[in-house]
Design a protein around this motif. Structure first.
Motif, PDB file in Angstrom:
ATOM      1  N   ALA A 170      58.262  70.822  48.230  1.00 12.53           N
ATOM      2  CA  ALA A 170      59.414  70.192  48.859  1.00 12.53           C
ATOM      3  C   ALA A 170      60.490  69.801  47.859  1.00 12.53           C
ATOM      4  O   ALA A 170      60.210  69.428  46.713  1.00 12.53           O
ATOM      5  CB  ALA A 170      58.966  68.958  49.642  1.00 12.53           C
ATOM      6  N   THR A 171      61.730  69.851  48.324  1.00 12.74           N
ATOM      7  CA  THR A 171      62.868  69.372  47.555  1.00 12.74           C
ATOM      8  C   THR A 171      62.839  67.844  47.495  1.00 12.74           C
ATOM      9  O   THR A 171      62.465  67.172  48.456  1.00 12.74           O
ATOM     10  CB  THR A 171      64.178  69.841  48.209  1.00 12.74           C
ATOM     11  OG1 THR A 171      64.219  71.265  48.211  1.00 12.74           O
ATOM     12  CG2 THR A 171      65.389  69.308  47.471  1.00 12.74           C
ATOM     13  N   ALA A 187      58.032  57.546  34.588  1.00 13.68           N
ATOM     14  CA  ALA A 187      59.250  56.834  34.976  1.00 13.68           C
ATOM     15  C   ALA A 187      60.438  57.793  35.024  1.00 13.68           C
ATOM     16  O   ALA A 187      61.258  57.744  35.956  1.00 13.68           O
ATOM     17  CB  ALA A 187      59.531  55.689  34.004  1.00 13.68           C
ATOM     18  N   VAL A 188      60.544  58.683  34.041  1.00 11.83           N
ATOM     19  CA  VAL A 188      61.634  59.658  34.030  1.00 11.83           C
ATOM     20  C   VAL A 188      61.501  60.625  35.205  1.00 11.83           C
ATOM     21  O   VAL A 188      62.480  60.932  35.896  1.00 11.83           O
ATOM     22  CB  VAL A 188      61.674  60.424  32.693  1.00 11.83           C
ATOM     23  CG1 VAL A 188      62.665  61.578  32.773  1.00 11.83           C
ATOM     24  CG2 VAL A 188      62.055  59.486  31.554  1.00 11.83           C
ATOM     25  N   LEU A 189      60.283  61.104  35.450  1.00 12.37           N
ATOM     26  CA  LEU A 189      60.080  62.057  36.542  1.00 12.37           C
ATOM     27  C   LEU A 189      60.414  61.418  37.896  1.00 12.37           C
ATOM     28  O   LEU A 189      61.037  62.051  38.758  1.00 12.37           O
ATOM     29  CB  LEU A 189      58.641  62.566  36.541  1.00 12.37           C
ATOM     30  CG  LEU A 189      58.229  63.399  35.318  1.00 12.37           C
ATOM     31  CD1 LEU A 189      56.780  63.856  35.459  1.00 12.37           C
ATOM     32  CD2 LEU A 189      59.149  64.599  35.117  1.00 12.37           C
ATOM     33  N   LYS A 190      60.022  60.179  38.084  1.00 14.28           N
ATOM     34  CA  LYS A 190      60.340  59.508  39.347  1.00 14.28           C
ATOM     35  C   LYS A 190      61.844  59.275  39.482  1.00 14.28           C
ATOM     36  O   LYS A 190      62.386  59.359  40.598  1.00 14.28           O
ATOM     37  CB  LYS A 190      59.573  58.190  39.448  1.00 14.28           C
ATOM     38  CG  LYS A 190      58.089  58.377  39.737  1.00 14.28           C
ATOM     39  CD  LYS A 190      57.372  57.050  39.956  1.00 14.28           C
ATOM     40  CE  LYS A 190      55.929  57.282  40.388  1.00 14.28           C
ATOM     41  NZ  LYS A 190      55.211  56.015  40.675  1.00 14.28           N
ATOM     42  N   SER A 191      62.514  59.021  38.382  1.00 12.14           N
ATOM     43  CA  SER A 191      63.972  58.847  38.460  1.00 12.14           C
ATOM     44  C   SER A 191      64.651  60.172  38.813  1.00 12.14           C
ATOM     45  O   SER A 191      65.627  60.189  39.565  1.00 12.14           O
ATOM     46  CB  SER A 191      64.524  58.287  37.143  1.00 12.14           C
ATOM     47  OG  SER A 191      64.460  59.243  36.095  1.00 12.14           O
ATOM     48  N   LEU A 192      64.124  61.282  38.295  1.00  8.98           N
ATOM     49  CA  LEU A 192      64.656  62.592  38.670  1.00  8.98           C
ATOM     50  C   LEU A 192      64.455  62.845  40.166  1.00  8.98           C
ATOM     51  O   LEU A 192      65.357  63.324  40.855  1.00  8.98           O
ATOM     52  CB  LEU A 192      63.963  63.694  37.858  1.00  8.98           C
ATOM     53  CG  LEU A 192      64.316  63.784  36.385  1.00  8.98           C
ATOM     54  CD1 LEU A 192      63.367  64.756  35.676  1.00  8.98           C
ATOM     55  CD2 LEU A 192      65.763  64.241  36.195  1.00  8.98           C
ATOM     56  N   ASP A 210      64.219  60.611  42.470  1.00  5.60           N
ATOM     57  CA  ASP A 210      65.113  59.724  43.207  1.00  5.60           C
ATOM     58  C   ASP A 210      66.554  60.229  43.176  1.00  5.60           C
ATOM     59  O   ASP A 210      67.363  59.847  44.039  1.00  5.60           O
ATOM     60  CB  ASP A 210      65.030  58.310  42.650  1.00  5.60           C
ATOM     61  CG  ASP A 210      63.663  57.671  42.889  1.00  5.60           C
ATOM     62  OD1 ASP A 210      62.893  58.199  43.721  1.00  5.60           O
ATOM     63  OD2 ASP A 210      63.353  56.664  42.210  1.00  5.60           O
ATOM     64  N   GLU A 211      66.870  61.079  42.194  1.00  2.00           N
ATOM     65  CA  GLU A 211      68.187  61.715  42.133  1.00  2.00           C
ATOM     66  C   GLU A 211      68.259  62.976  42.998  1.00  2.00           C
ATOM     67  O   GLU A 211      69.297  63.634  43.059  1.00  2.00           O
ATOM     68  CB  GLU A 211      68.515  62.086  40.685  1.00  2.00           C
ATOM     69  CG  GLU A 211      68.705  60.892  39.760  1.00  2.00           C
ATOM     70  CD  GLU A 211      68.676  61.286  38.283  1.00  2.00           C
ATOM     71  OE1 GLU A 211      68.662  62.509  37.997  1.00  2.00           O
ATOM     72  OE2 GLU A 211      68.654  60.381  37.434  1.00  2.00           O
ATOM     73  N   GLY A 212      67.130  63.323  43.638  1.00  2.00           N
ATOM     74  CA  GLY A 212      67.105  64.504  44.493  1.00  2.00           C
ATOM     75  C   GLY A 212      66.534  65.744  43.841  1.00  2.00           C
ATOM     76  O   GLY A 212      66.518  66.819  44.451  1.00  2.00           O
ATOM     77  N   ARG A 213      66.053  65.616  42.595  1.00  2.00           N
ATOM     78  CA  ARG A 213      65.438  66.756  41.914  1.00  2.00           C
ATOM     79  C   ARG A 213      64.007  66.953  42.411  1.00  2.00           C
ATOM     80  O   ARG A 213      63.410  66.045  42.999  1.00  2.00           O
ATOM     81  CB  ARG A 213      65.443  66.553  40.404  1.00  2.00           C
ATOM     82  CG  ARG A 213      66.764  66.063  39.824  1.00  2.00           C
ATOM     83  CD  ARG A 213      67.922  67.030  40.037  1.00  2.00           C
ATOM     84  NE  ARG A 213      69.177  66.463  39.597  1.00  2.00           N
ATOM     85  CZ  ARG A 213      69.652  66.557  38.350  1.00  2.00           C
ATOM     86  NH1 ARG A 213      68.937  67.192  37.436  1.00  2.00           N
ATOM     87  NH2 ARG A 213      70.808  66.018  38.041  1.00  2.00           N
ATOM     88  N   SER A 214      63.451  68.117  42.134  1.00  2.00           N
ATOM     89  CA  SER A 214      62.113  68.467  42.604  1.00  2.00           C
ATOM     90  C   SER A 214      61.182  68.639  41.415  1.00  2.00           C
ATOM     91  O   SER A 214      61.551  69.300  40.438  1.00  2.00           O
ATOM     92  CB  SER A 214      62.167  69.752  43.429  1.00  2.00           C
ATOM     93  OG  SER A 214      63.164  69.649  44.434  1.00  2.00           O
TER      94      SER A 214
END
Length: 254
Positions: free
Chosen positions: A39-40, A189-194, A196-200
């Motif tokens: 999923a996106t 933390a970085v991956l979750k922020s990505l 939250d920015e709409g990245r997959s």
């Protein structure tokens, strides 16, 4: 060759779609007839026992390993057309850490698609690379030779390189393997922020205990797909048991 049967459509919210994917080494299937949708705007873990084909699936999805059959689409497009939208973080064991490059040089490699191999790196590109290092807590080590860093620091630098690509889809092969707790916390933390920015995010993952805290979706793989779906409904003991068999680890939900 078995015809591909795709029971699930490739929807606009599908970041990565593999259909009927089979990869073989010396004639023996490593992954067989895998159809999966990622999923996106979500974080998905690929889990399974050693030898289940997790890394092979990721590499085949990137085109690094040719499949016997199957199709890969990224955001609905053929893989070749969508490659600029993908960033890849390989296993640390597959990297030559003796390569004479500084941390900032490694991050700047993530900009080669935008700058070209032979164009002079300007101040804007260097500033972006430093920002990516800062995001993973490695900006003070920008001038350090990559081989002189600890394993956790090296992993952070390779994540910074992926960030520099400005990708929409991040594929990571065991990003937490062999790193210290502080590095693992920084990476998640970085991956979750990505996300939250709409990245997959799609990551091969081995620590079953952290799956519920780290990921939104899970794909359970043992050469073929055992199950896939949201962590809350799919990451269940009986499904994990089918995936791992007699090697079932203990720290999983009932």
């Amino acid at each position: 060759m078995t015809p591909m049967v795709d029971p699930t459509p490739i929807l606009p919210e599908t970041a990565l779609a593999v259909t009927g994917l089979t990869v073989a080494y010396s004639g023996a299937p490593a992954v067989e007839n895998v159809t999966a949708r990622f999923a996106t705007g979500a974080m998905t873990a690929i889990i399974g026992p050693n030898g289940a084909g997790k890394s092979t699936l990721l590499k085949a999805a990137l085109g690094l390993i040719p499949p016997v059959q199957g199709e890969v689409r990224v955001f609905g497009q053929p893989l070749a057309k969508a490659l600029p939208r993908i960033a890849y973080v390989p296993q640390r064991a597959s990297v030559d850490w003796d390569f004479p490059a500084r941390a900032i040089d490694v991050v700047l490699m993530g900009r080669f698609r935008q700058t070209g191999l032979f164009r002079r790196i300007g101040t804007a590109e260097t500033a972006l690379a430093r920002d990516c290092l800062a995001r993973v807590g490695m900006e003070p080590f920008a001038q350090r030779q990559i081989g002189a860093l600890s394993g956790g620091q090296q992993q952070r630098v390779f994540l910074a390189r992926a960030l520099a690509q400005g990708a929409d889809l991040y594929l990571l092969d065991e990003p937490f393997a062999g790193v210290d707790a502080a590095t693992e916390s920084a990476i998640i933390a970085v991956l979750k922020s990505l996300r939250d920015e709409g990245r997959s995010i799609v990551a091969v993952h081995h620590d079953l205990a952290t799956v519920p805290a780290y990921f939104d979706h899970v794909l359970l793989l043992n050469r073929s797909v055992i199950a896939a779906g949201p962590v809350a409904t799919t990451f269940r003991r009986e499904i994990v048991a089918r995936t791992y068999g007699s090697t079932l680890p203990g720290a999983i939900p009932a």
